[in-house]
Each structure stands twice: as C-alpha cells, then as structure tokens.
Design a protein around this motif. Structure first.
Motif, short mmCIF file in Angstrom:
data_model
loop_
_atom_site.label_atom_id
_atom_site.label_comp_id
_atom_site.label_asym_id
_atom_site.label_seq_id
_atom_site.Cartn_x
_atom_site.Cartn_y
_atom_site.Cartn_z
N LEU A 194 0.95 -1.24 0.08
CA LEU A 194 0.00 -0.15 -0.08
C LEU A 194 0.81 1.16 -0.10
CD1 LEU A 194 -2.78 1.66 0.29
CD2 LEU A 194 -2.27 1.06 2.86
N VAL A 195 0.96 2.04 -1.00
CA VAL A 195 1.57 3.30 -1.32
C VAL A 195 0.58 4.51 -0.95
CG1 VAL A 195 2.93 4.77 -2.64
CG2 VAL A 195 3.33 2.38 -2.75
N ASN A 196 0.52 5.00 0.23
CA ASN A 196 -0.39 6.09 0.54
C ASN A 196 0.30 7.51 0.05
OD1 ASN A 196 -2.77 5.36 1.89
ND2 ASN A 196 -1.51 4.73 3.41
N ASN A 197 0.23 7.79 -0.97
CA ASN A 197 0.91 8.99 -1.79
C ASN A 197 -0.07 10.18 -2.04
OD1 ASN A 197 2.70 10.43 -3.77
ND2 ASN A 197 0.79 10.32 -5.08
N ALA A 198 -1.49 10.01 -2.14
CA ALA A 198 -2.37 11.38 -2.40
C ALA A 198 -2.31 12.21 -1.18
CB ALA A 198 -3.68 10.74 -2.39
N GLY A 199 -1.93 13.10 -1.58
CA GLY A 199 -2.06 14.37 -0.89
C GLY A 199 -1.87 15.89 -1.51
N LEU A 200 -2.21 16.86 -0.55
CA LEU A 200 -2.07 18.06 -1.39
C LEU A 200 -1.50 19.29 -0.39
CD1 LEU A 200 -5.67 19.83 -1.55
CD2 LEU A 200 -5.34 17.94 -0.38
N GLY A 201 -0.79 20.21 -0.75
CA GLY A 201 -0.35 21.33 0.02
C GLY A 201 -0.50 22.66 -0.89
N GLY A 202 0.44 23.53 -0.57
CA GLY A 202 0.41 24.88 -1.29
C GLY A 202 0.85 25.93 -0.41
N SER A 203 0.89 27.33 -0.93
CA SER A 203 1.33 28.24 0.19
C SER A 203 0.51 29.37 0.16
CB SER A 203 2.67 28.67 -0.42
OG SER A 203 3.67 27.68 -0.46
N ALA A 204 0.04 29.90 1.38
CA ALA A 204 -0.98 30.94 1.51
C ALA A 204 -0.74 31.52 2.93
CB ALA A 204 -2.01 30.52 0.87
N LEU A 205 -1.34 32.78 3.09
CA LEU A 205 -1.66 33.24 4.69
C LEU A 205 -2.80 32.29 5.22
CD1 LEU A 205 -1.06 37.09 4.18
CD2 LEU A 205 0.12 35.49 5.60
N PHE A 206 -2.46 31.74 6.35
CA PHE A 206 -3.40 30.86 6.81
C PHE A 206 -4.85 31.64 7.04
CE2 PHE A 206 -5.82 29.18 10.66
CZ PHE A 206 -6.00 28.18 10.18
N GLU A 207 -5.13 33.02 7.40
CA GLU A 207 -6.19 33.59 7.70
C GLU A 207 -6.72 33.85 6.17
OE1 GLU A 207 -7.81 37.74 9.48
OE2 GLU A 207 -5.64 37.71 8.92
N GLN A 208 -6.10 33.73 4.86
CA GLN A 208 -6.84 33.94 3.88
C GLN A 208 -6.94 32.76 3.08
OE1 GLN A 208 -3.89 36.58 1.55
NE2 GLN A 208 -4.37 38.25 2.92
N THR A 209 -6.54 31.79 3.62
CA THR A 209 -7.26 30.13 3.26
C THR A 209 -8.33 29.94 3.46
OG1 THR A 209 -4.53 29.76 3.50
CG2 THR A 209 -6.31 28.00 3.04
N SER A 210 -9.30 29.37 2.21
CA SER A 210 -10.51 29.10 2.71
C SER A 210 -10.68 27.64 3.57
CB SER A 210 -11.16 28.68 1.06
OG SER A 210 -10.54 27.35 0.70
N ILE A 211 -11.72 27.76 4.25
CA ILE A 211 -12.21 26.72 5.03
C ILE A 211 -12.10 25.40 4.25
CG2 ILE A 211 -13.89 25.86 6.69
CD1 ILE A 211 -12.42 28.33 7.76
N SER A 212 -12.65 25.38 3.19
CA SER A 212 -12.97 24.24 2.11
C SER A 212 -11.47 23.58 2.07
CB SER A 212 -13.51 24.56 0.81
OG SER A 212 -13.40 23.31 0.12
N LEU A 213 -10.61 24.54 1.70
CA LEU A 213 -9.35 23.81 1.41
C LEU A 213 -8.60 23.45 2.60
CD1 LEU A 213 -6.77 23.39 -0.60
CD2 LEU A 213 -6.13 25.89 -0.13
N ILE A 214 -8.64 23.92 3.77
CA ILE A 214 -7.95 23.52 5.05
C ILE A 214 -8.62 22.16 5.22
CG2 ILE A 214 -7.97 23.93 7.28
CD1 ILE A 214 -7.94 26.87 6.94
N ASP A 215 -9.91 22.01 5.07
CA ASP A 215 -10.58 20.84 5.34
C ASP A 215 -10.28 19.95 4.45
OD1 ASP A 215 -12.52 19.30 6.92
OD2 ASP A 215 -14.09 19.70 5.51
N THR A 216 -10.12 20.06 3.25
CA THR A 216 -9.70 19.19 2.19
C THR A 216 -8.27 18.66 2.31
OG1 THR A 216 -11.00 20.01 0.43
CG2 THR A 216 -9.21 18.69 -0.25
N MET A 217 -7.36 19.54 2.88
CA MET A 217 -5.86 19.04 3.17
C MET A 217 -5.91 18.10 4.32
SD MET A 217 -2.94 21.77 3.47
CE MET A 217 -3.37 22.69 1.98
N LEU A 218 -6.72 18.45 5.34
CA LEU A 218 -6.64 17.66 6.49
C LEU A 218 -7.27 16.05 6.18
CD1 LEU A 218 -7.48 20.12 9.33
CD2 LEU A 218 -5.42 18.83 9.00
N LEU A 219 -8.29 16.18 5.31
CA LEU A 219 -9.18 15.13 5.01
C LEU A 219 -8.39 14.01 4.17
CD1 LEU A 219 -12.85 16.12 4.19
CD2 LEU A 219 -11.93 14.93 6.25
N VAL A 220 -7.57 14.73 3.29
CA VAL A 220 -6.86 13.79 2.32
C VAL A 220 -5.49 13.40 3.16
CG1 VAL A 220 -5.79 13.47 0.24
CG2 VAL A 220 -8.06 14.66 0.20
#
Length: 275
Positions: free
Chosen positions: A90-116
C-alpha cells in the motif's frame, strides 16, 4: 524484501495519475508488479493504466474517486477487497499542499487538506492492514515531506499534516515489527510535481534549487530504500543535510530563516521589503 515476493500480487498506489504517484506507479510496473491505481476523476488514469500494462506486461486495476469523503474511502476499499487479489503493498501517496496566509486560506481547502493528508491515509491503512498481514511479505509506504520535521509559516496545515504521517508511520511500524508488514515513511523535498509547484519552488533561489529532485529520482530512491528495509527515507543528500542542520539550530533562529525563504512564495518583492 525483494520484488519476487510480489509476483502475481498487487500494490495499491493512491494519487497515481500525477506527479510522484505517477512516477511510483511506473517504478513498480518496471519491476513487474501488478498495480491497483487510484486518483481523482478526470485525470486520465484509465489511459495511463493501459499504457503501463501494455509497456510493462503487468496487470493493472484502476479506480477514480475523491478521498475527501469517508464513504468513498470505504467504497474503494470494499471494491479492492472484492477483487479477490493478493495485496502485497500500500503506497499512501495522495495528498495536497500549497502556500498562502492561513487567514486567507478557505475553510474548504483547509478541510480538504486534512481529510486527504491525514484521514484518508489513516483509514486506507486500517482497511487494508488485515489483507497485508495475510501475506508473508508486504509493505506500507507513506509519503510525508521534509516539512514534517520543522513548523513552517505560510504552508497552512500542510507541515502539521505531514508531521502526523511521520509519527503515525513510525509508531505503526514499531507495532508491526514482528509481522511480515514493513512500514516505511518517505520525506521528499521540492519536486517537479506540477508547473505551479515548480514556479513556487523557483522563488526560493539557491535553497530551492539545491534540494530539487525529479519525481522519477524520488520514486527510484523511495522504492529502493523501502525494499532495502529502511523505515525513514529522505531522498537527496541536500535534504538530509538541511534536516540535520534544522534539528540543531534553535527554533528562535530557525523560524526567521524559514519565514524569509517561504515568504517569497506569498509576498511580492515590494511587500516583503515593507514587512
């Protein structure tokens, strides 16, 4: 461990249509391993699977879904287990990142990042562990990041999620040390995973270029080291040196250094001069 242990058995790879996941799929196919590939819908996974199967003479199953949803994770796991094939890795490779100010990051993106990055990896490991333990030899390879070793500004929750992957992998590996399941965690540095990623890393100047590796290089190092029995894999000499240095530099000095480098990704030159 040797590739012959995986003859006529299957290796699951998530995030297999792009970047490092795509390179890992090719690397395992090159060695004659059968594959079960997973990606988001609409990323050309079916075509890539056919290409690998034709070029390397291996059997490949593929599945497209969004790992943000718990029911999709279970659906994928049930689908794999219903194939009645022997799962050797099993290779758990799926994931996502990025760069931005935390306060300007959408709730949706934060949630997606944690979920994946956290939930999907953990649940997939739990779903497939009984099948892996049923084999005489099997492995779990979790993809973390060099970001796991030091807190980082401007990376939202990405470093924290990758620190989880590191901690989870090492702990699980100790738990399974008396079984046939080998657990390894890989910490890549900057890679050519996408044009956006290349542009961001290019702003780091020498720091970014020195750590740069291609996804093919990282895949080759990761697979080779994992098969050699390594538990913690850091591709690239430069990355190893940087991580060792950061461990010894006091946080009061290290954090401003990291801030200066990573601020180049989110601020323009004029904005940085005014900070």
């Amino acid at each position: 461990m040797k590739y012959k242990n995986y003859s006529n058995k299957y290796i699951i790879i998530t995030g297999a249509s792009l970047g490092l996941g795509k390179a890992l799929a090719k690397r395992f196919a090159l060695e004659g391993c059968n594959l079960i590939l997973l990606s988001l819908p609409g990323e050309g996974l079916a075509n890539y699977s056919r290409m690998l199967a034709n070029e390397y003479g291996v059997k490949i199953l593929h599945f497209e879904t969004d790992l943000c949803k718990g029911e999709n994770i279970k659906e994928f796991a049930d689908w794999v287990l219903n194939q009645k094939v022997q799962i050797a890795g099993l290779v758990n490779n799926a994931g996502l990142g990025g760069s931005a100010l935390f306060e300007q990051t959408s709730i949706s993106l934060i949630d997606t990042m944690l979920l994946v990055n956290v939930r999907a990896l953990t649940l997939l490991t739990r779903y497939f562990l009984p099948a892996l333990k049923a084999q005489e030899h099997s492995f779990i390879l979790n993809v973390s990041s060099i970001a796991a070793f030091k807190p980082m500004p401007f990376k939202m929750v990405y470093p924290a999620s990758k620190a989880f992957v590191y901690s989870f992998s090492v702990g699980l590996g100790e738990e399974l040390k008396d079984t046939g399941v080998h657990v390894a965690v890989m910490h890549p540095g900057p890679m050519n995973t996408s044009e956006d990623n290349e542009a961001r890393i290019g702003k780091h100047g020498f720091m970014g270029k020195g750590a740069w590796l291609t996804v093919d290089d990282v895949a080759d190092i990761g697979v080779s080291k994992m098969l050699a029995g390594d538990k913690v894999i850091i591709p690239g000499v430069y990355n190893k040196v940087i991580i060792r240095l950061l461990k010894f530099i006091p946080r009061i000095f290290a954090m401003p250094m990291i801030y200066k480098v990573l601020s180049k990704e989110v601020f323009s030159e004029s904005e940085r001069q005014s900070i």
